[in-house]
Scaffold this motif. Structure first.
Motif, PDB file in Angstrom:
ATOM      1  N   PHE B 128       0.730  -1.266  -0.118  1.00  0.00           N
ATOM      2  CA  PHE B 128      -0.184   0.002  -0.084  1.00  0.00           C
ATOM      3  C   PHE B 128       0.742   1.269  -0.072  1.00  0.00           C
ATOM      4  N   PRO B 129       1.652   1.450   0.931  1.00  0.00           N
ATOM      5  CA  PRO B 129       2.590   2.847   0.965  1.00  0.00           C
ATOM      6  C   PRO B 129       3.451   2.774  -0.054  1.00  0.00           C
ATOM      7  N   PHE B 132       2.401   5.274  -2.479  1.00  0.00           N
ATOM      8  CA  PHE B 132       2.714   6.893  -2.224  1.00  0.00           C
ATOM      9  C   PHE B 132       4.120   7.161  -2.331  1.00  0.00           C
ATOM     10  N   GLU B 133       4.982   6.151  -2.130  1.00  0.00           N
ATOM     11  CA  GLU B 133       6.522   6.450  -1.926  1.00  0.00           C
ATOM     12  C   GLU B 133       6.942   6.726  -3.422  1.00  0.00           C
ATOM     13  N   ALA B 136       6.107  10.227  -4.092  1.00  0.00           N
ATOM     14  CA  ALA B 136       6.467  11.257  -3.209  1.00  0.00           C
ATOM     15  C   ALA B 136       8.182  11.261  -3.647  1.00  0.00           C
ATOM     16  N   ARG B 137       8.770  10.479  -4.437  1.00  0.00           N
ATOM     17  CA  ARG B 137      10.360  10.272  -4.521  1.00  0.00           C
ATOM     18  C   ARG B 137      10.422  10.906  -5.878  1.00  0.00           C
ATOM     19  N   PRO B 143       6.001  19.252  -6.780  1.00  0.00           N
ATOM     20  CA  PRO B 143       5.463  18.824  -5.601  1.00  0.00           C
ATOM     21  C   PRO B 143       3.813  19.233  -5.164  1.00  0.00           C
ATOM     22  N   VAL B 147       1.213  16.209  -4.124  1.00  0.00           N
ATOM     23  CA  VAL B 147       0.376  15.863  -2.940  1.00  0.00           C
ATOM     24  C   VAL B 147      -1.160  15.955  -3.576  1.00  0.00           C
ATOM     25  N   VAL B 150      -1.233  12.106  -4.119  1.00  0.00           N
ATOM     26  CA  VAL B 150      -1.486  11.547  -3.016  1.00  0.00           C
ATOM     27  C   VAL B 150      -2.848  11.443  -2.534  1.00  0.00           C
TER      28      VAL B 150
END
Ligand SMILES: [Mg+2]
Lengths: 262, 262
Positions: B128-129, B132-133, B136-137, B143, B147, B150
């Motif tokens: 799951f995460p 998102f990783e 985000a990376r 950015p 977000v 996300v």
């Protein structure tokens, strides 16, 4: 006003002067109270009760981690106002809660289930992303910091999964597991608090290490190790303004003297 | 080259000309192949094999969703290059995979487990995460868009949990469940593709609706409903440049004529 975070455990060393200890307790309790109020207001209001009620319930009865309060203290440490870190602290608390719910499902915690296994599993799945949502919808947060915080949190979740897998498969030292679960969560919480508080790269890394030391301080490590971790944390704290260190010192002393509920 | 996404199901209507259909198949297959290569390269390399091996395995044997390819098509629709949406499409695929792993654990899918229930649960928690990783990376992504993506993904995950809970508790219409799982995932995927492709607010909302229509088109809805959804999607597509619509049209036609594996 006693802190809910604190268990009435036997202190490791003779108590500080009673008045000093009460001040520190009050400091921790005030951070906790702020956090709990914010957490209550952070739940989504749109989804039907079928989803939010078990979420609220399971989050509210999760054993406390010190990581969320550490996030607030880290923000104050770098000169940020506590409320700037409230969302990140809530997100950390939700990640911890989801981990506990799923951990109980696979026998890593012997407390009885409140709902059916299917509902507990899905509730955990609903709680994990809620932390990311709280960060992503915060319009006062610089988006560049937002994605950094998201990345920090995904890395801590990776550590948690690794630590839980280590417990499931067995054969790992307790400290190995602790480092990957509470240790890395505390390090992440401290780094996120420093990030949202406006700390630069070096400051964030220093606060992260401090969070790791504080996170590793309690539990099974024994007095000598705890004293070593404490002195390393204190050394890092010397670089910060005295009046900004108060929350972190309170937390560290409470943790050192009493330990925290896991 | 046949698309893995497509099941050899009975077509809903008489086939398009064979050559036109082959073009569309090739278009879908090329998006899929790009996606699969990118997904393989997106796994973290740091964690020990104990975590990544079950993750890789369970993700690779997950039934396909059309959402990740829809994310690529949506990016092209708004004039973005396909590779800009590759991370978002992978993240969507990972969310879908984690949902499937956990769904199987609670009996929503009858295929046999590969690992112990504890390992399958923790593997889902690790997957799951990761989505998102990946977002985000990505340092090439603004950015502010990061977000937003996300947030979109957390909302889609909320819908998934709601849909799965509906299945567990029973009594919900199949279309109610479908809308919250595949429907909202497709809408999210389309919105994310449009966001990373550079679409403005109105365009994103239009592409999101288009994604929802395409997502709802297959499954149990019947021919009349499918035709209605298709004509609403086509109407939305008229606002876009003809050469940018090709991927979305291929996907829609394949979906309409054959349906997709769920
Ligand atoms: Mg970035």
């Amino acid at each position: 006003m006693a802190s809910h975070l604190l268990l009435p455990r036997k202190p490791r060393k003779k108590l500080l002067k009673a008045t000093a200890m009460l001040d520190k307790q009050a400091h921790c309790a005030s951070m906790e109270a702020d956090l709990e109020a914010h957490l209550k207001s952070s739940f989504p209001t749109n989804p039907p009760l079928v989803v939010t009620e078990p979420m609220r319930h399971l989050v509210s009865c999760t054993p406390k981690s010190m990581a969320p309060v550490l996030c607030l203290a880290a923000c104050e440490l770098v000169g940020g106002r506590r409320d700037r870190a409230m969302d990140a602290a809530c997100a950390i608390q939700l990640m911890h809660a989801a981990k506990c719910v799923h951990g109980r499902l696979i026998g890593l915690d012997s407390s009885p289930l409140t709902y059916s296994p299917a509902i507990e599993l899905l509730t955990g799945d609903g709680v994990f992303p809620l932390g990311f949502e709280i960060i992503a919808r915060n319009r006062e947060l610089d988006p560049e910091i937002g994605v950094r915080v998201v990345m920090e949190m995904t890395e801590a979740l990776g550590g948690m999964v690794e630590g839980q897998l280590g417990r499931v498969e067995g054969g790992m030292e307790e400290e190995w597991v602790w480092e990957r679960t509470e240790g890395r969560l505390c390090a992440c919480a401290a780094a996120c608090g420093a990030l949202v508080g406006g700390g630069g790269e070096e400051v964030v890394e220093s606060v992260r290490r401090c969070g790791m030391y504080v996170g590793m301080m309690r539990g099974s490590v024994g007095l000598e190790r705890a004293e070593n971790l404490r002195s390393r944390a204190l050394e890092l704290l010397e670089a910060f303004h005295e009046e900004q260190r108060a929350a972190m010192l309170s937390l560290m002393d409470m943790c050192f003297h009493y330990g925290f509920a896991s």
